[in-house]
Write a protein that holds these residues in place. Sequence first.
Motif, PDB file in Angstrom:
ATOM      1  N   SER A 195       0.839  -1.199   0.000  1.00 49.12           N
ATOM      2  CA  SER A 195       0.000   0.000   0.000  1.00 49.12           C
ATOM      3  C   SER A 195       0.872   1.246   0.000  1.00 49.12           C
ATOM      4  O   SER A 195       1.965   1.250   0.566  1.00 49.12           O
ATOM      5  CB  SER A 195      -0.905   0.029   1.247  1.00 49.12           C
ATOM      6  N   TRP A 196       0.380   2.295  -0.655  1.00 51.04           N
ATOM      7  CA  TRP A 196       1.039   3.594  -0.569  1.00 51.04           C
ATOM      8  C   TRP A 196       0.049   4.682  -0.940  1.00 51.04           C
ATOM      9  O   TRP A 196      -1.045   4.417  -1.440  1.00 51.04           O
ATOM     10  CB  TRP A 196       2.289   3.650  -1.433  1.00 51.04           C
ATOM     11  N   LEU A 197       0.450   5.920  -0.662  1.00 53.72           N
ATOM     12  CA  LEU A 197      -0.422   7.069  -0.878  1.00 53.72           C
ATOM     13  C   LEU A 197      -0.178   7.650  -2.259  1.00 53.72           C
ATOM     14  O   LEU A 197       0.968   7.913  -2.643  1.00 53.72           O
ATOM     15  CB  LEU A 197      -0.149   8.121   0.191  1.00 53.72           C
ATOM     16  N   LEU A 198      -1.253   7.829  -3.015  1.00 53.87           N
ATOM     17  CA  LEU A 198      -1.189   8.516  -4.303  1.00 53.87           C
ATOM     18  C   LEU A 198      -1.542   9.982  -4.077  1.00 53.87           C
ATOM     19  O   LEU A 198      -2.683  10.303  -3.732  1.00 53.87           O
ATOM     20  CB  LEU A 198      -2.156   7.895  -5.306  1.00 53.87           C
ATOM     21  N   GLU A 199      -0.562  10.860  -4.249  1.00 54.13           N
ATOM     22  CA  GLU A 199      -0.855  12.282  -4.140  1.00 54.13           C
ATOM     23  C   GLU A 199      -1.727  12.709  -5.320  1.00 54.13           C
ATOM     24  O   GLU A 199      -1.810  12.013  -6.334  1.00 54.13           O
ATOM     25  CB  GLU A 199       0.441  13.081  -4.115  1.00 54.13           C
ATOM     26  N   PRO A 200      -2.390  13.856  -5.219  1.00 48.92           N
ATOM     27  CA  PRO A 200      -3.226  14.312  -6.332  1.00 48.92           C
ATOM     28  C   PRO A 200      -2.441  14.378  -7.630  1.00 48.92           C
ATOM     29  O   PRO A 200      -1.317  14.886  -7.672  1.00 48.92           O
ATOM     30  CB  PRO A 200      -3.680  15.704  -5.871  1.00 48.92           C
TER      31      PRO A 200
END
Length: 279
Positions: A195-200
């Motif tokens: 899992s990881w964060l997708l920035e805008p």
Amino acid sequence: MAVNWIRSLFFQMTNGAVASGSTEATSATHYWTPGTLIDGQGGFEDTAIVLLNRPILLDKSYFTTVWNGAQVRVAVDGGTNRWVDFVKDTVNGEQRKLKPPDLVTGDFDSCNQEAMKYVEQLNCTIVRTPDQNATDFTKSLKVLRSHTNEVARVLTLCESSGRLDQIMANINTLFLALTILPGVPIFLRSSNSLSWLLEPGDHMIDIPPRLVHESIWCSLVPIGRSCRCTTEGLKWNLTERIMEFGSLVSTSNTYSSERVRIVNEEPLLWSMGTTPKDM
């Protein structure tokens, strides 16, 4: 205005190199190739490994490969206990051969005396972080920033089951990391997911063929705020759909292609299964 923006961004033609296991931004697109982080094959010399206080349920050869191959290794509080237990778990009568942690950090309310003595004898750098206004995971990223050269990515080894509050705190750290280690993606790797964060922005994710063929799950979850999103390459795509809690979130999705495109106006938590087993 938002609809027009996301439509124009989604269809904009861009060019750029794919960064192995991480991301490289072009004028509008971030390319992700997570296969190396999933199968453990490939170089980790640009990677920091952070071990949190959860059971090490990853395949033992995978753990050994990524740990020993990393640029820097960090054991966080009770994660030190887990590392020592893993080392002392014998194979054919011999202890596992692991490089020592470069950094051992935390408030040490979970690290036992035996593990602390063990890493002290290895001359590991030990950094105490007593601040109770942040989690040990968050503080470890600050320690990493101040004690090492620049790394391209951080692979955090932690299980995604157990205490829900700790899981949510780990996700919160992904948001905090945007300012602690700007431009450095932070991945959460468990025994059955990445899992990881997708920035805008505009994201292209190369999906390992095995995951597509086995219809392994993936998900897009907005955290903290609503998010307008458009996708391609999923079995159930979104077209300028607004996701938020209390309404639509994209869980238990899967793939229709070996490349997924996501355009999002706000941060999204992207998760992908790595094994057909639900653990």
